[in-house]
Design a protein around this motif. Structure first.
Motif, PDB file in Angstrom:
ATOM      1  N   LYS A   1      47.033  57.919  20.557  1.00  0.00           N
ATOM      2  CA  LYS A   1      46.815  59.203  19.890  1.00  0.00           C
ATOM      3  C   LYS A   1      45.479  59.197  19.145  1.00  0.00           C
ATOM      4  O   LYS A   1      44.767  60.207  19.135  1.00  0.00           O
ATOM      5  CB  LYS A   1      47.962  59.495  18.929  1.00  0.00           C
ATOM      6  N   ASP A   2      45.157  58.091  18.504  1.00  0.00           N
ATOM      7  CA  ASP A   2      43.889  58.014  17.774  1.00  0.00           C
ATOM      8  C   ASP A   2      42.693  58.185  18.707  1.00  0.00           C
ATOM      9  O   ASP A   2      41.718  58.872  18.366  1.00  0.00           O
ATOM     10  CB  ASP A   2      43.791  56.678  17.039  1.00  0.00           C
ATOM     11  N   TYR A   3      42.785  57.560  19.863  1.00  0.00           N
ATOM     12  CA  TYR A   3      41.675  57.671  20.813  1.00  0.00           C
ATOM     13  C   TYR A   3      41.569  59.111  21.330  1.00  0.00           C
ATOM     14  O   TYR A   3      40.455  59.639  21.457  1.00  0.00           O
ATOM     15  CB  TYR A   3      41.877  56.712  21.977  1.00  0.00           C
ATOM     16  N   LYS A   4      42.708  59.740  21.646  1.00  0.00           N
ATOM     17  CA  LYS A   4      42.679  61.130  22.115  1.00  0.00           C
ATOM     18  C   LYS A   4      42.043  62.038  21.070  1.00  0.00           C
ATOM     19  O   LYS A   4      41.240  62.918  21.395  1.00  0.00           O
ATOM     20  CB  LYS A   4      44.094  61.605  22.431  1.00  0.00           C
ATOM     21  N   ALA A   5      42.412  61.830  19.791  1.00  0.00           N
ATOM     22  CA  ALA A   5      41.849  62.649  18.718  1.00  0.00           C
ATOM     23  C   ALA A   5      40.339  62.453  18.636  1.00  0.00           C
ATOM     24  O   ALA A   5      39.580  63.412  18.416  1.00  0.00           O
ATOM     25  CB  ALA A   5      42.509  62.291  17.396  1.00  0.00           C
TER      26      ALA A   5
ATOM     27  N   LEU B   1      34.871  64.571  19.755  1.00  0.00           N
ATOM     28  CA  LEU B   1      33.569  64.445  20.415  1.00  0.00           C
ATOM     29  C   LEU B   1      33.323  65.609  21.361  1.00  0.00           C
ATOM     30  O   LEU B   1      32.198  66.127  21.441  1.00  0.00           O
ATOM     31  CB  LEU B   1      33.506  63.113  21.173  1.00  0.00           C
ATOM     32  N   LEU B   2      34.362  66.014  22.092  1.00  0.00           N
ATOM     33  CA  LEU B   2      34.225  67.168  22.989  1.00  0.00           C
ATOM     34  C   LEU B   2      33.915  68.432  22.199  1.00  0.00           C
ATOM     35  O   LEU B   2      33.084  69.249  22.620  1.00  0.00           O
ATOM     36  CB  LEU B   2      35.514  67.354  23.797  1.00  0.00           C
ATOM     37  N   LEU B   3      34.585  68.590  21.046  1.00  0.00           N
ATOM     38  CA  LEU B   3      34.343  69.761  20.211  1.00  0.00           C
ATOM     39  C   LEU B   3      32.918  69.743  19.664  1.00  0.00           C
ATOM     40  O   LEU B   3      32.245  70.787  19.606  1.00  0.00           O
ATOM     41  CB  LEU B   3      35.358  69.803  19.068  1.00  0.00           C
ATOM     42  N   ALA B   4      32.451  68.557  19.258  1.00  0.00           N
ATOM     43  CA  ALA B   4      31.083  68.441  18.750  1.00  0.00           C
ATOM     44  C   ALA B   4      30.065  68.786  19.835  1.00  0.00           C
ATOM     45  O   ALA B   4      29.060  69.467  19.569  1.00  0.00           O
ATOM     46  CB  ALA B   4      30.843  67.030  18.224  1.00  0.00           C
ATOM     47  N   GLU B   5      30.309  68.321  21.063  1.00  0.00           N
ATOM     48  CA  GLU B   5      29.405  68.638  22.170  1.00  0.00           C
ATOM     49  C   GLU B   5      29.405  70.134  22.456  1.00  0.00           C
ATOM     50  O   GLU B   5      28.351  70.739  22.693  1.00  0.00           O
ATOM     51  CB  GLU B   5      29.833  67.867  23.417  1.00  0.00           C
ATOM     52  N   LYS B   6      30.590  70.728  22.421  1.00  0.00           N
ATOM     53  CA  LYS B   6      30.705  72.161  22.680  1.00  0.00           C
ATOM     54  C   LYS B   6      30.010  72.961  21.584  1.00  0.00           C
ATOM     55  O   LYS B   6      29.343  73.972  21.860  1.00  0.00           O
ATOM     56  CB  LYS B   6      32.176  72.546  22.773  1.00  0.00           C
ATOM     57  N   GLN B   7      30.160  72.509  20.313  1.00  0.00           N
ATOM     58  CA  GLN B   7      29.514  73.180  19.199  1.00  0.00           C
ATOM     59  C   GLN B   7      27.999  73.064  19.308  1.00  0.00           C
ATOM     60  O   GLN B   7      27.261  74.025  19.037  1.00  0.00           O
ATOM     61  CB  GLN B   7      29.994  72.566  17.882  1.00  0.00           C
TER      62      GLN B   7
ATOM     63  N   LYS C   1      43.672  68.793  27.271  1.00  0.00           N
ATOM     64  CA  LYS C   1      44.428  67.880  28.132  1.00  0.00           C
ATOM     65  C   LYS C   1      43.581  66.706  28.615  1.00  0.00           C
ATOM     66  O   LYS C   1      44.106  65.775  29.224  1.00  0.00           O
ATOM     67  CB  LYS C   1      44.968  68.637  29.344  1.00  0.00           C
ATOM     68  N   GLN C   2      42.283  66.752  28.360  1.00  0.00           N
ATOM     69  CA  GLN C   2      41.404  65.678  28.805  1.00  0.00           C
ATOM     70  C   GLN C   2      41.576  64.449  27.931  1.00  0.00           C
ATOM     71  O   GLN C   2      41.595  64.544  26.709  1.00  0.00           O
ATOM     72  CB  GLN C   2      39.941  66.129  28.767  1.00  0.00           C
ATOM     73  N   PHE C   3      41.699  63.287  28.583  1.00  0.00           N
ATOM     74  CA  PHE C   3      41.796  62.012  27.872  1.00  0.00           C
ATOM     75  C   PHE C   3      40.442  61.316  27.768  1.00  0.00           C
ATOM     76  O   PHE C   3      40.220  60.518  26.866  1.00  0.00           O
ATOM     77  CB  PHE C   3      42.781  61.076  28.576  1.00  0.00           C
ATOM     78  N   TYR C   4      39.561  61.611  28.722  1.00  0.00           N
ATOM     79  CA  TYR C   4      38.285  60.904  28.790  1.00  0.00           C
ATOM     80  C   TYR C   4      37.145  61.916  28.851  1.00  0.00           C
ATOM     81  O   TYR C   4      37.283  62.982  29.443  1.00  0.00           O
ATOM     82  CB  TYR C   4      38.214  59.993  30.015  1.00  0.00           C
TER      83      TYR C   4
END
Length: 624
Positions: free
Chosen positions: A148-152, A157-163, A243-246
C-alpha cells in the motif's frame, strides 16, 4: 579525497549494521514493473545506504558540475549512457574504480543491478565482491502487486507529473493569450493613429469634422477589464490511473537486445546461493516464483530469439535444396527446347545401350548366352515409346520426378508462380524444423507471423515479401501452401505439416497437385484460381545492350493488339486457346542469378533464380 575533508564540511553517518557488519542489499525485480521507483523509495527511507549503479554515477557527475547532454542519457535505466565526452566517464573507468573500492569501505550499500540480480551467475559474481566476513548480504525481491505504501507513492508521483504537465499547459496558454492581447493592442493603436491622421488632414483642408463620441467602454477595453482569470480546476487522477501500480518511463528499464538475450535465464534468488537473508517485499516467495515463470513464458511467446544461429543440419539441407532446385530448372529448360530434348533423349539411349553392352559382355564371358539374348529382348521392349496419360496421372505415385517414363518431367508445365510456391513450401518447412532444433526450447516450439520476416532473413539471408504472392492477408497466403505449412488453432504459431525427413521430391509433387487443381478450376471458369505474383526486376544488362521489348497485358493472352507477347521460359503470358507449344529460349539466363548458400562446392542457384521473362503480366495456367 573525501577522507581528507575537514570535519566541518562533512556529515559523518555510521552504518546501522547487523552483527557489527555493514549490509549490502541486492534488489531483484522485473523490468517495467516499478523496480527503480522501489530503489528510490528504499534510499529515501534509508539515507545511510549508498546506491552503487550506473545511473547514480550520472547523478553524481551532474551534481559535481559536469556538463550534462541536453538529450539526456541514452541506453536504458539499468545501463544509461550519458556520453559526456570525458574519457573517465564514457569508458566506464569510474564504474571500475567504484567496483574495486566499495567492498573495502565500511558502508551500507544497495546494488540495483536489474539484469545482473535476475541472473544466478551474475549474482554469484556480485556476492564474491562482497565477502560474508565483511558484509551482511541480503536479497530483496520486489515482484507482483506492490504494498500500500508503494502504491501511494506511485500515485503521488503520477499526480505530481500530471500537475507539472497541467502547469506547463497553463503557462503556455497564458503566454499565447498575452501575445494575442499585445497583437490586438498594436492593431487598435494603428487604427486610432490612422483615424487621427485623417481628421488632421480634413481640418487642414477646412472641412468640418464631427467629433466622435467616446463610448463609455470600447469593446477591447471592456473585454480586458471585465476578464477575470478563472480558477484552474484541481488536477486529479482518473480511475484508470488510480489502478496503475507502476509508473511508465520514457526510457526502457532494459534494452531490447539485452533483454532478449538474457530473460530466459531469469530466476529468483535463494539462500543456497550464499545470501545471508532473502526477503520478499511485496508477495510471498511462491507467488514471486510463479509470476516470474509466467512472465518468462510470455516473453518467449512474444519475443524474438536474437542470438539464434542456423545449425549445421540446416546448412547441409539448404545447400542440397539449392542444388536440386537448380537441376530441376535446368531439366525443364532442356525439355522445353526441342533440340536439347532430342540431345538428352539420345544421351539417355546411348547410356542405356552402353550399360546393356557391359551386362551382355559379363553374361557372355560367364557362358550365359541365353541371358544375353534375354537382355536384348528386354532392351528392345524398353526402347518402344511409352504411352502415358499425363493429365490423369496420380502425381504421388511418380517414382522419378525428372522422367515420367517418356522423357517428360513432372514439373514440365511449371511457370514462375509454381517455382515460387515450390521454393516457399520447402523454405518454410526447413525453417520451422530448423528453428525448433537450433533453439532447443520446449516452451518455444515455433514462432508466429510477427517474427517470420526476422527468422526468414536470419536463415536464408534474404527478405520476406508477402506482397509478391498477390494475397491480401497472411491467412490467404497460407491457404496456398496449407499442405506444407499452417497456423495453429490459436493463431499463434506456424506449424510444419510435413515431417522433418520428408523427401524434397514430395514438395514438388504437392506443388504439381496444387497446380493441376488450380488449372481445373480455371477451366471451369473460376477466375479466383488464377495466380498473379509480382516479379523482382531483372538485373541490368551488361554492355548496354537494349532490353527486349515487352508486351502489355496479363491473364489470358496478354499480347494486346499488334504483335503477340514473346514466349517465355517460366511464367510469361500464355493463351487459354488450344494451340501447339512453341518454345523459345528464356529471356534471362538462370546462371546469372545471385547464389545464396552456406557452403559446399556446388553452390546452386538461389531459390527464385532463373527463368525471368521479358514479357510483362502474370502467368495464366492453360494446359489442356
Amino acid at each position: 579525497m573525501l577522507a581528507g575533508a575537514a570535519a566541518a564540511d562533512v556529515d559523518m553517518v555510521k552504518p546501522k549494521a547487523k552483527g557489527g557488519k555493514p549490509e549490502v542489499v541486492f534488489a531483484v525485480g522485473l523490468p517495467e514493473q516499478g523496480f527503480f521507483d522501489w530503489v528510490d523509495e528504499f534510499v529515501e527511507k534509508n539515507p545511510g545506504y549508498t546506491e552503487l549503479s550506473d545511473r547514480m554515477i550520472i547523478e553524481w557527475a551532474s551534481k559535481s558540475g559536469v556538463w550534462k547532454p541536453k538529450a539526456g542519457p541514452a541506453g536504458s535505466n539499468d545501463k544509461p549512457q550519458a556520453q559526456y565526452g570525458i574519457a573517465g566517464l564514457d569508458d566506464g573507468s569510474v564504474r571500475k574504480v567504484l567496483k574495486a573500492i566499495s567492498p573495502a569501505l565500511q558502508r551500507n550499500f544497495v546494488v540495483p543491478e536489474l539484469k545482473g540480480n535476475l541472473l544466478s551467475a551474475d549474482r554469484q559474481e556480485l556476492l564474491q565482491r562482497f565477502s560474508s566476513q565483511d558484509f551482511q548480504r541480503k536479497a530483496v525481491v520486489v515482484m507482483g502487486e506492490p504494498s500500500k505504501d508503494y502504491k501511494a507513492r506511485v500515485h503521488s508521483l503520477l499526480l505530481a507529473e500530471k500537475q507539472a504537465k497541467a502547469d506547463v499547459e497553463k503557462k503556455k496558454k497564458a503566454q499565447e493569450e498575452e501575445r494575442n492581447r499585445l497583437l490586438e493592442l498594436r492593431k487598435r493603436k494603428a487604427e486610432e493613429a490612422k483615424k487621427a491622421k485623417e481628421v488632421a488632414q480634413k481640418k487642414k483642408a477646412g472641412e468640418e469634422v464631427e467629433e466622435a463620441k467616446e463610448e463609455e467602454e470600447t469593446k477591447a477595453e471592456a473585454g480586458e477589464d471585465a476578464k477575470m482569470e478563472e480558477a484552474a480546476a484541481p488536477v486529479e487522477l482518473t480511475d484508470e490511473e488510480k489502478k496503475q501500480f507502476y509508473r511508465k518511463s520514457t526510457t526502457k528499464d532494459l534494452g531490447e537486445q539485452v533483454l532478449a538475450k538474457s530473460y530466459a535465464s531469469f530466476s529468483v534468488p535463494s539462500k543456497a546461493e550464499g545470501f545471508d537473508e532473502v526477503t520478499f517485499a511485496w508477495q510471498p516467495e511462491a507467488a514471486c516464483t510463479s509470476l516470474l515463470q509466467a512472465w518468462v513464458l510470455e516473453k518467449k511467446l512474444t519475443s524474438r530469439a536474437e542470438d539464434l544461429t542456423p545449425g549445421e543440419s540446416f546448412k547441409e539441407a539448404w545447400t542440397k535444396w539449392q542444388k536440386t532446385l537448380a537441376e530441376w530448372r535446368r531439366r525443364q529448360t532442356e525439355y522445353k527446347d526441342p533440340a536439347k530434348r532430342k540431345a538428352a533423349q539420345a544421351k539417355k539411349l546411348a547410356d542405356a545401350k552402353k550399360k546393356l553392352e557391359e551386362e551382355k559382355k559379363k553374361l557372355i564371358e560367364a557362358g550365359d548366352e541365353d541371358g544375353a539374348k534375354a537382355l536384348d529382348a528386354q532392351a528392345e521392349q524398353e526402347a518402344k515409346p511409352m504411352e502415358i496419360d499425363v493429365e490423369n496421372l496420380d502425381v504421388f505415385t511418380v517414382e522419378d520426378v525428372t522422367d515420367l517414363g517418356n522423357g517428360e518431367p513432372l514439373f514440365a508445365e511449371f511457370l514462375y508462380e509454381d517455382w515460387i510456391l515450390l521454393s516457399t513450401r520447402y523454405e518454410l518447412h526447413l525453417l520451422l524444423h530448423s528453428f525448433k532444433k537450433d533453439l532447443n526450447d520446449t516452451d518455444r516450439p515455433s514462432f508466429g507471423e510477427k517474427h517470420l520476416a526476422f527468422y526468414y532473413n536470419k536463415y536464408f539471408k534474404k527478405n520476406w515479401n508477402l506482397q509478391q504472392f498477390g494475397t491480401k492477408t497472411f491467412e490467404d497466403f497460407i491457404e496456398l501452401i496449407k499442405d506444407s505449412t499452417s497456423v495453429d488453432a490459436a493463431k499463434t504459431f506456424l506449424k510444419a505439416e510435413q515431417a522433418e525427413d520428408t523427401p524434397i521430391e514430395s514438395f514438388l509433387k504437392l506443388t504439381e497437385d496444387h497446380r493441376r487443381d488450380r488449372q481445373r478450376r480455371v477451366d471451369a471458369g473460376d477466375e479466383t484460381a488464377q495466380l498473379k505474383f509480382s516479379r523482382p526486376a531483372p538485373p541490368p544488362r551488361q554492355g548496354g545492350a537494349p532490353a527486349v521489348p515487352t508486351a502489355k497485358g496479363s491473364g489470358k493472352g496478354g499480347g494486346g493488339k499488334g504483335a503477340p507477347a514473346p514466349a517465355t521460359g517460366y511464367g510469361g503470358s500464355y493463351s487459354s486457346q488450344k494451340r501447339p507449344y512453341s518454345p523459345a529460349p528464356s529471356a534471362y539466363d538462370s546462371s546469372r542469378q545471385p547464389r545464396t548458400t552456406y557452403g559446399g562446392k556446388g553452390g546452386g542457384a538461389s531459390s527464385y533464380g532463373g527463368g525471368y521473362s521479358a514479357g510483362g503480366g502474370s502467368s495464366y495456367y492453360s494446359r489442356r
